[in-house]
Structure formats: structure tokens, C-alpha cells
Scaffold this motif. Structure first.
Motif, PDB file in Angstrom:
ATOM      1  N   MET A   1       0.818  -1.212   0.000  1.00  0.00           N
ATOM      2  CA  MET A   1       0.000   0.000   0.000  1.00  0.00           C
ATOM      3  C   MET A   1       0.849   1.258   0.000  1.00  0.00           C
ATOM      4  SD  MET A   1      -3.057  -1.023   2.631  1.00  0.00           S
ATOM      5  CE  MET A   1      -3.913   0.527   2.351  1.00  0.00           C
ATOM      6  N   GLY A   2       2.134   1.121   0.276  1.00  0.00           N
ATOM      7  CA  GLY A   2       3.014   2.280   0.276  1.00  0.00           C
ATOM      8  C   GLY A   2       3.229   2.838   1.668  1.00  0.00           C
ATOM      9  N   ILE A   3       4.174   3.751   1.755  1.00  0.00           N
ATOM     10  CA  ILE A   3       4.543   4.315   3.046  1.00  0.00           C
ATOM     11  C   ILE A   3       4.837   5.801   2.898  1.00  0.00           C
ATOM     12  CG2 ILE A   3       6.961   3.630   2.701  1.00  0.00           C
ATOM     13  CD1 ILE A   3       7.114   3.170   5.743  1.00  0.00           C
ATOM     14  N   VAL A   4       4.442   6.570   3.893  1.00  0.00           N
ATOM     15  CA  VAL A   4       4.744   7.988   3.955  1.00  0.00           C
ATOM     16  C   VAL A   4       5.687   8.206   5.123  1.00  0.00           C
ATOM     17  CG1 VAL A   4       3.824  10.322   4.290  1.00  0.00           C
ATOM     18  CG2 VAL A   4       2.483   8.625   3.007  1.00  0.00           C
ATOM     19  N   THR A   5       6.847   8.810   4.862  1.00  0.00           N
ATOM     20  CA  THR A   5       7.751   9.162   5.945  1.00  0.00           C
ATOM     21  C   THR A   5       7.648  10.658   6.172  1.00  0.00           C
ATOM     22  OG1 THR A   5       9.755   9.694   4.658  1.00  0.00           O
ATOM     23  CG2 THR A   5       9.314   7.357   5.105  1.00  0.00           C
ATOM     24  N   ILE A   6       7.609  11.041   7.440  1.00  0.00           N
ATOM     25  CA  ILE A   6       7.503  12.451   7.787  1.00  0.00           C
ATOM     26  C   ILE A   6       8.631  12.821   8.741  1.00  0.00           C
ATOM     27  CG2 ILE A   6       6.091  14.225   8.888  1.00  0.00           C
ATOM     28  CD1 ILE A   6       3.614  12.740   7.941  1.00  0.00           C
ATOM     29  N   SER A   7       9.459  13.730   8.291  1.00  0.00           N
ATOM     30  CA  SER A   7      10.525  14.301   9.116  1.00  0.00           C
ATOM     31  C   SER A   7      10.069  15.687   9.520  1.00  0.00           C
ATOM     32  CB  SER A   7      11.832  14.378   8.317  1.00  0.00           C
ATOM     33  OG  SER A   7      12.797  15.154   8.996  1.00  0.00           O
ATOM     34  N   ALA A   8      10.169  16.002  10.810  1.00  0.00           N
ATOM     35  CA  ALA A   8       9.676  17.302  11.269  1.00  0.00           C
ATOM     36  C   ALA A   8      10.629  17.916  12.276  1.00  0.00           C
ATOM     37  CB  ALA A   8       8.290  17.149  11.893  1.00  0.00           C
ATOM     38  N   SER A   9      10.956  19.174  12.077  1.00  0.00           N
ATOM     39  CA  SER A   9      11.718  19.885  13.083  1.00  0.00           C
ATOM     40  C   SER A   9      10.790  20.196  14.253  1.00  0.00           C
ATOM     41  CB  SER A   9      12.324  21.169  12.506  1.00  0.00           C
ATOM     42  OG  SER A   9      11.319  21.956  11.912  1.00  0.00           O
ATOM     43  N   TYR A  10      11.385  20.531  15.374  1.00  0.00           N
ATOM     44  CA  TYR A  10      10.619  20.792  16.596  1.00  0.00           C
ATOM     45  C   TYR A  10       9.646  21.956  16.367  1.00  0.00           C
ATOM     46  CZ  TYR A  10       9.759  21.467  21.604  1.00  0.00           C
ATOM     47  OH  TYR A  10       9.180  21.565  22.847  1.00  0.00           O
ATOM     48  N   GLY A  11       8.384  21.740  16.748  1.00  0.00           N
ATOM     49  CA  GLY A  11       7.380  22.777  16.610  1.00  0.00           C
ATOM     50  C   GLY A  11       6.709  22.827  15.258  1.00  0.00           C
ATOM     51  N   ALA A  12       7.107  21.917  14.350  1.00  0.00           N
ATOM     52  CA  ALA A  12       6.532  21.931  13.000  1.00  0.00           C
ATOM     53  C   ALA A  12       5.264  21.091  12.890  1.00  0.00           C
ATOM     54  CB  ALA A  12       7.572  21.440  11.991  1.00  0.00           C
ATOM     55  N   GLY A  13       4.828  20.500  13.986  1.00  0.00           N
ATOM     56  CA  GLY A  13       3.543  19.808  13.989  1.00  0.00           C
ATOM     57  C   GLY A  13       3.564  18.361  13.535  1.00  0.00           C
ATOM     58  N   GLY A  14       4.710  17.729  13.546  1.00  0.00           N
ATOM     59  CA  GLY A  14       4.790  16.350  13.092  1.00  0.00           C
ATOM     60  C   GLY A  14       3.892  15.398  13.856  1.00  0.00           C
ATOM     61  N   ALA A  15       3.809  15.580  15.174  1.00  0.00           N
ATOM     62  CA  ALA A  15       3.011  14.679  16.003  1.00  0.00           C
ATOM     63  C   ALA A  15       1.514  14.819  15.722  1.00  0.00           C
ATOM     64  CB  ALA A  15       3.294  14.943  17.481  1.00  0.00           C
ATOM     65  N   GLU A  16       1.099  15.965  15.214  1.00  0.00           N
ATOM     66  CA  GLU A  16      -0.305  16.160  14.853  1.00  0.00           C
ATOM     67  C   GLU A  16      -0.568  15.734  13.418  1.00  0.00           C
ATOM     68  OE1 GLU A  16       0.828  18.191  18.251  1.00  0.00           O
ATOM     69  OE2 GLU A  16       1.586  18.726  16.268  1.00  0.00           O
ATOM     70  N   VAL A  17       0.354  16.046  12.522  1.00  0.00           N
ATOM     71  CA  VAL A  17       0.153  15.789  11.100  1.00  0.00           C
ATOM     72  C   VAL A  17       0.234  14.299  10.770  1.00  0.00           C
ATOM     73  CG1 VAL A  17       1.162  16.121   8.800  1.00  0.00           C
ATOM     74  CG2 VAL A  17       0.932  18.063  10.365  1.00  0.00           C
ATOM     75  N   ALA A  18       1.230  13.612  11.287  1.00  0.00           N
ATOM     76  CA  ALA A  18       1.464  12.215  10.892  1.00  0.00           C
ATOM     77  C   ALA A  18       0.275  11.295  11.161  1.00  0.00           C
ATOM     78  CB  ALA A  18       2.731  11.685  11.569  1.00  0.00           C
ATOM     79  N   PRO A  19      -0.306  11.280  12.374  1.00  0.00           N
ATOM     80  CA  PRO A  19      -1.460  10.405  12.580  1.00  0.00           C
ATOM     81  C   PRO A  19      -2.677  10.806  11.757  1.00  0.00           C
ATOM     82  CG  PRO A  19      -1.051  11.745  14.533  1.00  0.00           C
ATOM     83  CD  PRO A  19       0.118  11.935  13.628  1.00  0.00           C
ATOM     84  N   ALA A  20      -2.827  12.123  11.488  1.00  0.00           N
ATOM     85  CA  ALA A  20      -3.959  12.567  10.669  1.00  0.00           C
ATOM     86  C   ALA A  20      -3.802  12.097   9.226  1.00  0.00           C
ATOM     87  CB  ALA A  20      -4.067  14.089  10.723  1.00  0.00           C
ATOM     88  N   VAL A  21      -2.568  12.124   8.713  1.00  0.00           N
ATOM     89  CA  VAL A  21      -2.307  11.618   7.367  1.00  0.00           C
ATOM     90  C   VAL A  21      -2.597  10.129   7.299  1.00  0.00           C
ATOM     91  CG1 VAL A  21      -0.478  11.133   5.682  1.00  0.00           C
ATOM     92  CG2 VAL A  21      -0.633  13.393   6.748  1.00  0.00           C
ATOM     93  N   ALA A  22      -2.167   9.391   8.309  1.00  0.00           N
ATOM     94  CA  ALA A  22      -2.407   7.947   8.345  1.00  0.00           C
ATOM     95  C   ALA A  22      -3.899   7.642   8.321  1.00  0.00           C
ATOM     96  CB  ALA A  22      -1.761   7.349   9.597  1.00  0.00           C
ATOM     97  N   GLU A  23      -4.666   8.387   9.104  1.00  0.00           N
ATOM     98  CA  GLU A  23      -6.120   8.168   9.144  1.00  0.00           C
ATOM     99  C   GLU A  23      -6.758   8.453   7.794  1.00  0.00           C
ATOM    100  OE1 GLU A  23     -10.063   9.550  11.721  1.00  0.00           O
ATOM    101  OE2 GLU A  23      -8.097  10.438  12.138  1.00  0.00           O
TER     102      GLU A  23
END
Length: 206
Positions: A1-23
């Protein structure tokens, strides 16, 4: 199905964006499950694996300190840690990221996944970043903590993650050439950032 990798600097919202993209993509968000699998393979407690995980902030400094003396986030110097086999944790993490890509896919936040997976055709590599002042304001607003406290943690975390990638992969994690999509996530809403990533992922067949 493929994979999305997300690299985020501090404060760039990675912890919010990544699970939302997965959903949105109907994929699994692989986060705390990764150190748990590393722990199982190395026969150590999960807490020990988390203490050697690049994405877990409290563990990041312990791991980077094991690579050599590093500046302490609150001043002074961290001594070289006695944590053994830092590379074993990194190697197991790499294997698990590759297995995720070769299996059902998913979304992986951090863990230098873009560098581990390289230019596979079934992957979208994303970098979230932004000016330091806007990342600082965003992180402080999300956490509700004092600005100076967040500023110290941001500086320490960004330096630590860069040191981790430079040590193990000999490159700068912020360089655009490692990613298909680089977004200033401080200039857009989280929803817009998620929309952009989902659109790009679907364009890549994910």
C-alpha cells in the motif's frame, strides 16, 4: 500500500500531522510500536528501547550522548553515556522501517526513515519545517509551557536530531534533496498540511 515518511523539526507539527495523514489514507501510524518491536528483538524493556529512540525526546539526548559529549539543553555538558550498542538500536529500527515498507505500509514519523528507504517508488518522503520563531510560538501554544522553557527544548531537540542523522547517515536531515515534499507547516493550518501530503501520497500511488 506504500509508506509515507515524515521528518519534522521541533514545533513543525509532526506529532499532529502524521497520525492525521495515516487516518486519511487508511494506513497504520507506526510510532510507539517501533520501539516496542525493537525491544522485543533486542530482549530489553520497552523503556530501554524508548530511551534509545530518535523520536522520543527524552531518549534522544541519552542516545546522542552515547555517540560523544554533547551540549546539555539547559547548559553545561552531557558526559559520554555508558549506553551500550547504540548502533544495535538504530539497525533494528532500520529493519523495522523496511519491513513496514515491504509489508502493509503506513506512516512513519522521524527515525530518519527517508534516508533508510531512499528512492523506493512506493514511498513519499515529507519534511515539515518553518522559521524558528514561528515554530517556537506554535510549540509553546500547543504545550502551554513557558516560552523560554520551550525555546531551550527546541534548540536541544533540533541539535540532537541533526547530530543523530549526521552521525549515522553523514548528511543534514534538513536538506530538501532527501524529500519529495517540503512544507513550511507554520504558515499553513494543520488541515491544509494534511491535505497537501494526502494529495501527494495519492499521486505516488499510496
Amino acid at each position: 500500500m506504500g509508506i509515507v515518511t515524515i521528518s519534522a523539526s521541533y514545533g513543525a507539527g509532526g506529532a499532529e500531522v502524521a497520525p492525521a495523514v495515516a487516518e486519511r489514507l487508511g494506513l497504520t501510524f507506526h510510532d510507539r510500536a517501533i520501539p516496542a518491536r525493537v525491544a522485543g528483538r533486542l530482549g530489553v524493556p520497552v523503556a530501554e528501547a524508548e530511551a534509545n529512540d530518535e523520536t522520543v525526546v527524552r531518549g534522544l539526548w541519552r542516545l546522542v550522548a552515547s555517540l560523544g559529549t554533547m551540549p546539555d539543553p539547559v547548559g553545561g555538558v552531557l558526559p559520554v553515556s555508558g549506553v551500550p550498542d547504540a548502533r544495535a538500536y538504530r539497525e533494528q529500527t532500520e529493519r523495522i522501517v523496511v519491513e513496514v515498507a515491504e509489508g502493509a505500509g503506513g506512516v512513519v514519523l522521524g527515525r530518519a526513515a527517508a534516508l533508510v528507504l531512499g528512492d523506493r517508488p512506493d514511498v513519499l518522503h515529507v519534511r515539515l519545517d518553518g522559521p524558528e520563531d514561528r515554530r517556537l510560538q506554535a510549540a509553546a501554544a500547543r504545550s502551554g509551557r513557558p516560552l523560554e522553557e520551550v525555546r531551550r527544548e527546541m534548540a536541544a531537540t533540533d541539535r540532537g536530531r541533526e547530530a543523530y542523522v549526521r552521525h549515522f547517515y553523514r548528511c543534514d536531515p534538513g536538506e530538501a534533496r532527501h524529500y519529495h515534499l517540503v512544507i513550511d507547516s507554520t504558515a499553513l493550518t494543520i488541515e491544509t498540511v494534511v491535505d497537501l501530503i494526502v494529495t501527494a501520497a495519492r499521486a505516488r500511488g499510496i
